[in-house]
Motif scaffolding. Structure first.
Motif, PDB file in Angstrom:
ATOM      1  N   VAL A 130       0.841  -1.208   0.000  1.00  0.00           N
ATOM      2  CA  VAL A 130       0.000   0.000   0.000  1.00  0.00           C
ATOM      3  C   VAL A 130       0.871   1.252   0.000  1.00  0.00           C
ATOM      4  O   VAL A 130       0.671   2.174  -0.798  1.00  0.00           O
ATOM      5  N   VAL A 131       1.864   1.283   0.875  1.00  0.00           N
ATOM      6  CA  VAL A 131       2.750   2.453   0.974  1.00  0.00           C
ATOM      7  C   VAL A 131       3.497   2.662  -0.347  1.00  0.00           C
ATOM      8  O   VAL A 131       3.599   3.795  -0.836  1.00  0.00           O
ATOM      9  N   GLU A 132       3.993   1.597  -0.916  1.00  0.00           N
ATOM     10  CA  GLU A 132       4.745   1.693  -2.168  1.00  0.00           C
ATOM     11  C   GLU A 132       3.860   2.117  -3.335  1.00  0.00           C
ATOM     12  O   GLU A 132       4.348   2.692  -4.310  1.00  0.00           O
ATOM     13  N   GLY A 135       0.099  12.951  -5.792  1.00  0.00           N
ATOM     14  CA  GLY A 135      -1.231  13.269  -5.295  1.00  0.00           C
ATOM     15  C   GLY A 135      -1.423  13.000  -3.816  1.00  0.00           C
ATOM     16  O   GLY A 135      -2.507  13.228  -3.284  1.00  0.00           O
ATOM     17  N   THR A 136      -0.389  12.527  -3.162  1.00  0.00           N
ATOM     18  CA  THR A 136      -0.478  12.201  -1.740  1.00  0.00           C
ATOM     19  C   THR A 136       0.057  13.371  -0.925  1.00  0.00           C
ATOM     20  O   THR A 136       1.056  13.989  -1.293  1.00  0.00           O
ATOM     21  N   THR A 137      -0.599  13.668   0.177  1.00  0.00           N
ATOM     22  CA  THR A 137      -0.191  14.805   1.013  1.00  0.00           C
ATOM     23  C   THR A 137       1.020  14.462   1.863  1.00  0.00           C
ATOM     24  O   THR A 137       1.299  13.298   2.159  1.00  0.00           O
ATOM     25  N   ALA A 138       1.712  15.497   2.288  1.00  0.00           N
ATOM     26  CA  ALA A 138       2.859  15.326   3.178  1.00  0.00           C
ATOM     27  C   ALA A 138       2.409  14.705   4.500  1.00  0.00           C
ATOM     28  O   ALA A 138       3.140  13.890   5.087  1.00  0.00           O
ATOM     29  N   THR A 139       1.217  15.026   4.957  1.00  0.00           N
ATOM     30  CA  THR A 139       0.692  14.453   6.200  1.00  0.00           C
ATOM     31  C   THR A 139       0.560  12.941   6.086  1.00  0.00           C
ATOM     32  O   THR A 139       0.912  12.199   7.007  1.00  0.00           O
ATOM     33  N   ARG A 140       0.054  12.470   4.955  1.00  0.00           N
ATOM     34  CA  ARG A 140      -0.072  11.022   4.738  1.00  0.00           C
ATOM     35  C   ARG A 140       1.305  10.369   4.734  1.00  0.00           C
ATOM     36  O   ARG A 140       1.502   9.302   5.293  1.00  0.00           O
ATOM     37  N   GLU A 172       2.517  10.044   8.267  1.00  0.00           N
ATOM     38  CA  GLU A 172       1.887   8.900   8.936  1.00  0.00           C
ATOM     39  C   GLU A 172       2.529   7.586   8.478  1.00  0.00           C
ATOM     40  O   GLU A 172       2.808   6.707   9.292  1.00  0.00           O
ATOM     41  N   ASP A 173       2.759   7.478   7.174  1.00  0.00           N
ATOM     42  CA  ASP A 173       3.427   6.283   6.645  1.00  0.00           C
ATOM     43  C   ASP A 173       4.813   6.127   7.262  1.00  0.00           C
ATOM     44  O   ASP A 173       5.232   5.018   7.604  1.00  0.00           O
ATOM     45  N   HIS A 174       5.516   7.232   7.388  1.00  0.00           N
ATOM     46  CA  HIS A 174       6.867   7.203   7.940  1.00  0.00           C
ATOM     47  C   HIS A 174       6.869   6.623   9.357  1.00  0.00           C
ATOM     48  O   HIS A 174       7.707   5.788   9.687  1.00  0.00           O
ATOM     49  N   GLY A 175       5.921   7.047  10.160  1.00  0.00           N
ATOM     50  CA  GLY A 175       5.816   6.522  11.520  1.00  0.00           C
ATOM     51  C   GLY A 175       5.563   5.025  11.536  1.00  0.00           C
ATOM     52  O   GLY A 175       6.184   4.275  12.304  1.00  0.00           O
ATOM     53  N   VAL A 176       4.676   4.570  10.671  1.00  0.00           N
ATOM     54  CA  VAL A 176       4.370   3.137  10.591  1.00  0.00           C
ATOM     55  C   VAL A 176       5.599   2.365  10.111  1.00  0.00           C
ATOM     56  O   VAL A 176       5.923   1.296  10.633  1.00  0.00           O
ATOM     57  N   SER A 212      11.962  11.147   0.445  1.00  0.00           N
ATOM     58  CA  SER A 212      12.095  11.880  -0.810  1.00  0.00           C
ATOM     59  C   SER A 212      10.742  12.403  -1.309  1.00  0.00           C
ATOM     60  O   SER A 212      10.617  13.581  -1.653  1.00  0.00           O
ATOM     61  N   VAL A 213       9.741  11.529  -1.353  1.00  0.00           N
ATOM     62  CA  VAL A 213       8.439  11.961  -1.867  1.00  0.00           C
ATOM     63  C   VAL A 213       7.748  12.914  -0.901  1.00  0.00           C
ATOM     64  O   VAL A 213       6.968  13.772  -1.322  1.00  0.00           O
ATOM     65  N   ARG A 214       8.042  12.802   0.394  1.00  0.00           N
ATOM     66  CA  ARG A 214       7.464  13.723   1.366  1.00  0.00           C
ATOM     67  C   ARG A 214       7.990  15.134   1.122  1.00  0.00           C
ATOM     68  O   ARG A 214       7.245  16.109   1.179  1.00  0.00           O
ATOM     69  N   GLU A 215       9.286  15.253   0.852  1.00  0.00           N
ATOM     70  CA  GLU A 215       9.863  16.573   0.560  1.00  0.00           C
ATOM     71  C   GLU A 215       9.191  17.196  -0.652  1.00  0.00           C
ATOM     72  O   GLU A 215       8.874  18.390  -0.651  1.00  0.00           O
ATOM     73  N   ALA A 216       8.955  16.391  -1.682  1.00  0.00           N
ATOM     74  CA  ALA A 216       8.272  16.893  -2.877  1.00  0.00           C
ATOM     75  C   ALA A 216       6.844  17.320  -2.533  1.00  0.00           C
ATOM     76  O   ALA A 216       6.367  18.349  -3.020  1.00  0.00           O
ATOM     77  N   ALA A 217       6.168  16.548  -1.707  1.00  0.00           N
ATOM     78  CA  ALA A 217       4.801  16.895  -1.297  1.00  0.00           C
ATOM     79  C   ALA A 217       4.794  18.186  -0.483  1.00  0.00           C
ATOM     80  O   ALA A 217       3.877  19.001  -0.636  1.00  0.00           O
ATOM     81  N   MET A 218       5.786  18.358   0.364  1.00  0.00           N
ATOM     82  CA  MET A 218       5.881  19.608   1.148  1.00  0.00           C
ATOM     83  C   MET A 218       6.068  20.793   0.217  1.00  0.00           C
ATOM     84  O   MET A 218       5.444  21.840   0.389  1.00  0.00           O
ATOM     85  N   SER A 219       6.936  20.640  -0.779  1.00  0.00           N
ATOM     86  CA  SER A 219       7.164  21.722  -1.740  1.00  0.00           C
ATOM     87  C   SER A 219       5.902  22.030  -2.539  1.00  0.00           C
ATOM     88  O   SER A 219       5.569  23.186  -2.762  1.00  0.00           O
TER      89      SER A 219
END
Length: 92
Positions: A16-18, A24-29, A32-36, A77-84
């Motif tokens: 699911v994470v992959e 289209g996914t938010t940095a918040t999501r 959450e994935d990072h914590g899991v 990496s994708v979280r940084e892009a989502a933050m930007s």
């Protein structure tokens, strides 16, 4: 031994994470994935550090741990892009 991780559930979670859309996914999501992912990584490391119960293969667990670690790196990496993306959208 109720404290053993369910490897099928972990594999499903990783799939699911992959499969998340990085555009289209938010940095918040991703947070959450990072914590899991970190919690799951700790579970597998703990399991590898002791004598394995029947049904658990050390090489399979190491491969699973590698997959988790790769997902953690990708997630960062994708979280940084989502933050930007979020910052850019907020500025518009």
């Amino acid at each position: 031994m109720n404290d053993l991780p369910d490897l099928d559930t972990i594999t499903t979670m990783l799939t699911v994470v992959e499969g998340r859309d990085p555009t289209g996914t938010t940095a918040t999501r991703f947070d959450e994935d990072h914590g899991v992912l970190l919690d799951t990584q700790a579970e597998i490391v703990a399991l590898l550090s002791r004598e394995l119960p029947a049904g658990y293969d050390k090489d399979d667990l190491r491969n699973l741990l590698d997959r988790i670690e790769n997902d953690i790196d990708r997630n960062r990496s994708v979280r940084e892009a989502a933050m930007s993306r979020g910052a850019s959208n907020a500025a518009d």
